[in-house]
Motif scaffolding. Sequence first.
Motif, PDB file in Angstrom:
ATOM      1  N   THR A  88       3.232  -2.530 -10.848  1.00  0.00           N
ATOM      2  CA  THR A  88       2.487  -1.430 -10.226  1.00  0.00           C
ATOM      3  C   THR A  88       1.059  -1.925  -9.993  1.00  0.00           C
ATOM      4  OG1 THR A  88       1.748  -0.449 -12.321  1.00  0.00           O
ATOM      5  CG2 THR A  88       3.875   0.313 -11.433  1.00  0.00           C
ATOM      6  N   ILE A  89       0.354  -1.274  -9.103  1.00  0.00           N
ATOM      7  CA  ILE A  89      -1.018  -1.696  -8.804  1.00  0.00           C
ATOM      8  C   ILE A  89      -1.903  -1.575 -10.040  1.00  0.00           C
ATOM      9  CG2 ILE A  89      -3.084  -1.133  -7.454  1.00  0.00           C
ATOM     10  CD1 ILE A  89      -1.164  -0.492  -5.098  1.00  0.00           C
ATOM     11  N   ARG A  90      -1.828  -0.445 -10.723  1.00  0.00           N
ATOM     12  CA  ARG A  90      -2.656  -0.278 -11.922  1.00  0.00           C
ATOM     13  C   ARG A  90      -2.197  -1.200 -13.046  1.00  0.00           C
ATOM     14  NH1 ARG A  90      -2.882   6.248 -11.323  1.00  0.00           N
ATOM     15  NH2 ARG A  90      -4.686   6.336  -9.932  1.00  0.00           N
ATOM     16  N   GLY A  91      -0.912  -1.423 -13.164  1.00  0.00           N
ATOM     17  CA  GLY A  91      -0.401  -2.322 -14.197  1.00  0.00           C
ATOM     18  C   GLY A  91      -0.815  -3.763 -13.979  1.00  0.00           C
ATOM     19  N   ASP A  92      -0.937  -4.159 -12.731  1.00  0.00           N
ATOM     20  CA  ASP A  92      -1.310  -5.543 -12.418  1.00  0.00           C
ATOM     21  C   ASP A  92      -2.817  -5.759 -12.367  1.00  0.00           C
ATOM     22  OD1 ASP A  92       1.374  -6.139 -12.268  1.00  0.00           O
ATOM     23  OD2 ASP A  92       1.440  -6.174 -10.071  1.00  0.00           O
ATOM     24  N   PHE A  93      -3.574  -4.741 -11.962  1.00  0.00           N
ATOM     25  CA  PHE A  93      -5.005  -4.950 -11.745  1.00  0.00           C
ATOM     26  C   PHE A  93      -5.924  -4.095 -12.609  1.00  0.00           C
ATOM     27  CE2 PHE A  93      -3.150  -5.703  -7.378  1.00  0.00           C
ATOM     28  CZ  PHE A  93      -3.098  -7.078  -7.522  1.00  0.00           C
ATOM     29  N   GLY A  94      -5.427  -3.024 -13.183  1.00  0.00           N
ATOM     30  CA  GLY A  94      -6.256  -2.131 -13.996  1.00  0.00           C
ATOM     31  C   GLY A  94      -6.487  -2.718 -15.379  1.00  0.00           C
ATOM     32  N   THR A  95      -7.550  -2.282 -16.015  1.00  0.00           N
ATOM     33  CA  THR A  95      -7.864  -2.804 -17.344  1.00  0.00           C
ATOM     34  C   THR A  95      -8.086  -1.711 -18.377  1.00  0.00           C
ATOM     35  OG1 THR A  95     -10.226  -2.912 -16.787  1.00  0.00           O
ATOM     36  CG2 THR A  95      -8.917  -4.911 -16.431  1.00  0.00           C
ATOM     37  N   ASN A 100     -10.052   2.525 -12.991  1.00  0.00           N
ATOM     38  CA  ASN A 100      -8.880   2.165 -12.212  1.00  0.00           C
ATOM     39  C   ASN A 100      -9.268   1.496 -10.911  1.00  0.00           C
ATOM     40  OD1 ASN A 100      -6.256   2.841 -13.303  1.00  0.00           O
ATOM     41  ND2 ASN A 100      -7.091   4.897 -13.524  1.00  0.00           N
ATOM     42  N   VAL A 101      -8.374   0.680 -10.433  1.00  0.00           N
ATOM     43  CA  VAL A 101      -8.611  -0.012  -9.173  1.00  0.00           C
ATOM     44  C   VAL A 101      -8.333   0.919  -7.985  1.00  0.00           C
ATOM     45  CG1 VAL A 101      -6.289  -1.027  -9.058  1.00  0.00           C
ATOM     46  CG2 VAL A 101      -8.192  -2.201  -7.966  1.00  0.00           C
ATOM     47  N   VAL A 102      -7.525   1.971  -8.198  1.00  0.00           N
ATOM     48  CA  VAL A 102      -7.148   2.858  -7.096  1.00  0.00           C
ATOM     49  C   VAL A 102      -7.045   4.300  -7.594  1.00  0.00           C
ATOM     50  CG1 VAL A 102      -5.342   3.366  -5.406  1.00  0.00           C
ATOM     51  CG2 VAL A 102      -5.805   1.017  -5.999  1.00  0.00           C
ATOM     52  N   HIS A 103      -7.515   5.219  -6.777  1.00  0.00           N
ATOM     53  CA  HIS A 103      -7.307   6.653  -6.981  1.00  0.00           C
ATOM     54  C   HIS A 103      -6.323   7.106  -5.912  1.00  0.00           C
ATOM     55  CE1 HIS A 103      -8.024  10.974  -7.226  1.00  0.00           C
ATOM     56  NE2 HIS A 103      -8.056  10.934  -5.906  1.00  0.00           N
ATOM     57  N   ALA A 104      -5.505   8.102  -6.229  1.00  0.00           N
ATOM     58  CA  ALA A 104      -4.599   8.664  -5.228  1.00  0.00           C
ATOM     59  C   ALA A 104      -4.501  10.166  -5.410  1.00  0.00           C
ATOM     60  CB  ALA A 104      -3.210   8.036  -5.358  1.00  0.00           C
ATOM     61  N   SER A 105      -4.263  10.840  -4.330  1.00  0.00           N
ATOM     62  CA  SER A 105      -4.070  12.289  -4.373  1.00  0.00           C
ATOM     63  C   SER A 105      -2.832  12.614  -5.195  1.00  0.00           C
ATOM     64  CB  SER A 105      -3.893  12.832  -2.951  1.00  0.00           C
ATOM     65  OG  SER A 105      -5.011  12.517  -2.156  1.00  0.00           O
ATOM     66  N   ASP A 106      -2.861  13.790  -5.843  1.00  0.00           N
ATOM     67  CA  ASP A 106      -1.733  14.177  -6.686  1.00  0.00           C
ATOM     68  C   ASP A 106      -0.822  15.215  -6.052  1.00  0.00           C
ATOM     69  OD1 ASP A 106      -3.357  16.379  -6.839  1.00  0.00           O
ATOM     70  OD2 ASP A 106      -3.600  16.332  -9.013  1.00  0.00           O
ATOM     71  N   SER A 107      -1.148  15.655  -4.850  1.00  0.00           N
ATOM     72  CA  SER A 107      -0.300  16.626  -4.144  1.00  0.00           C
ATOM     73  C   SER A 107      -0.634  16.563  -2.655  1.00  0.00           C
ATOM     74  CB  SER A 107      -0.543  18.045  -4.674  1.00  0.00           C
ATOM     75  OG  SER A 107      -1.844  18.481  -4.317  1.00  0.00           O
ATOM     76  N   ASP A 108       0.278  17.075  -1.843  1.00  0.00           N
ATOM     77  CA  ASP A 108       0.007  17.130  -0.403  1.00  0.00           C
ATOM     78  C   ASP A 108      -1.212  17.990  -0.118  1.00  0.00           C
ATOM     79  OD1 ASP A 108       2.209  15.514   0.138  1.00  0.00           O
ATOM     80  OD2 ASP A 108       3.538  17.199   0.576  1.00  0.00           O
ATOM     81  N   GLU A 109      -1.331  19.111  -0.845  1.00  0.00           N
ATOM     82  CA  GLU A 109      -2.476  20.003  -0.657  1.00  0.00           C
ATOM     83  C   GLU A 109      -3.790  19.288  -0.969  1.00  0.00           C
ATOM     84  OE1 GLU A 109      -2.812  24.423  -1.912  1.00  0.00           O
ATOM     85  OE2 GLU A 109      -3.650  23.252  -3.580  1.00  0.00           O
ATOM     86  N   ASN A 110      -3.845  18.581  -2.107  1.00  0.00           N
ATOM     87  CA  ASN A 110      -5.072  17.855  -2.461  1.00  0.00           C
ATOM     88  C   ASN A 110      -5.325  16.691  -1.517  1.00  0.00           C
ATOM     89  OD1 ASN A 110      -5.963  19.496  -4.506  1.00  0.00           O
ATOM     90  ND2 ASN A 110      -4.873  18.387  -6.099  1.00  0.00           N
ATOM     91  N   ALA A 111      -4.274  16.078  -1.009  1.00  0.00           N
ATOM     92  CA  ALA A 111      -4.457  14.981  -0.047  1.00  0.00           C
ATOM     93  C   ALA A 111      -5.205  15.482   1.185  1.00  0.00           C
ATOM     94  CB  ALA A 111      -3.107  14.392   0.345  1.00  0.00           C
ATOM     95  N   LYS A 112      -4.854  16.656   1.678  1.00  0.00           N
ATOM     96  CA  LYS A 112      -5.542  17.220   2.855  1.00  0.00           C
ATOM     97  C   LYS A 112      -7.009  17.489   2.544  1.00  0.00           C
ATOM     98  CE  LYS A 112      -1.385  19.220   4.773  1.00  0.00           C
ATOM     99  NZ  LYS A 112      -0.551  20.393   4.880  1.00  0.00           N
ATOM    100  N   ILE A 113      -7.262  18.041   1.367  1.00  0.00           N
ATOM    101  CA  ILE A 113      -8.642  18.327   0.950  1.00  0.00           C
ATOM    102  C   ILE A 113      -9.433  17.028   0.823  1.00  0.00           C
ATOM    103  CG2 ILE A 113     -10.053  19.177  -0.972  1.00  0.00           C
ATOM    104  CD1 ILE A 113      -7.732  21.246  -1.462  1.00  0.00           C
ATOM    105  N   GLU A 114      -8.829  16.023   0.197  1.00  0.00           N
ATOM    106  CA  GLU A 114      -9.524  14.753  -0.028  1.00  0.00           C
ATOM    107  C   GLU A 114      -9.738  13.996   1.273  1.00  0.00           C
ATOM    108  OE1 GLU A 114      -7.417  12.787  -3.210  1.00  0.00           O
ATOM    109  OE2 GLU A 114      -7.820  14.452  -4.576  1.00  0.00           O
TER     110      GLU A 114
END
Length: 127
Positions: A88-95, A100-114
């Motif tokens: 995974t990206i966090r498993g390979d690059f996070g410490t 974290n190396v990456v943030h991601a939206s947790d829902s379709d609704e939040n993705a639109k807001i973000e």
Amino acid sequence: MAQRHVGEVLSRFESAGFTVVGCKMGVLTPALLREHYAHVASKPFYPEIEGFMSSRPVIMMALEGDNIVAKVRDLLGPTDSRKAAKGTIRGDFGTEMMKNVVHASDSDENAKIELARFFKAEELFNV
């Protein structure tokens, strides 16, 4: 970005079948971070998040694809990089949990807001 993983992270998203429809670099201000992390801004650990997220420029990406939120979150692994599986990206690059190396939206609704928070309409190029 500081660890020079931008190309690899972008490649993993594209290899997973996602299309990049927006991408830019910028510095996240304390005000923007307080808005983005309003759900945890009152928590004792929030200053660490703000300090890390405003310590360097970040790459903001908008991705498009089927079932995008769930698939991106699977590709990233859990928020705590120490618990994320290799591959995974966090498993390979996070410490750490909070860095974290990456943030991601947790829902379709939040993705639109973000997306609206980080991109102007003319900065998104749906294909």
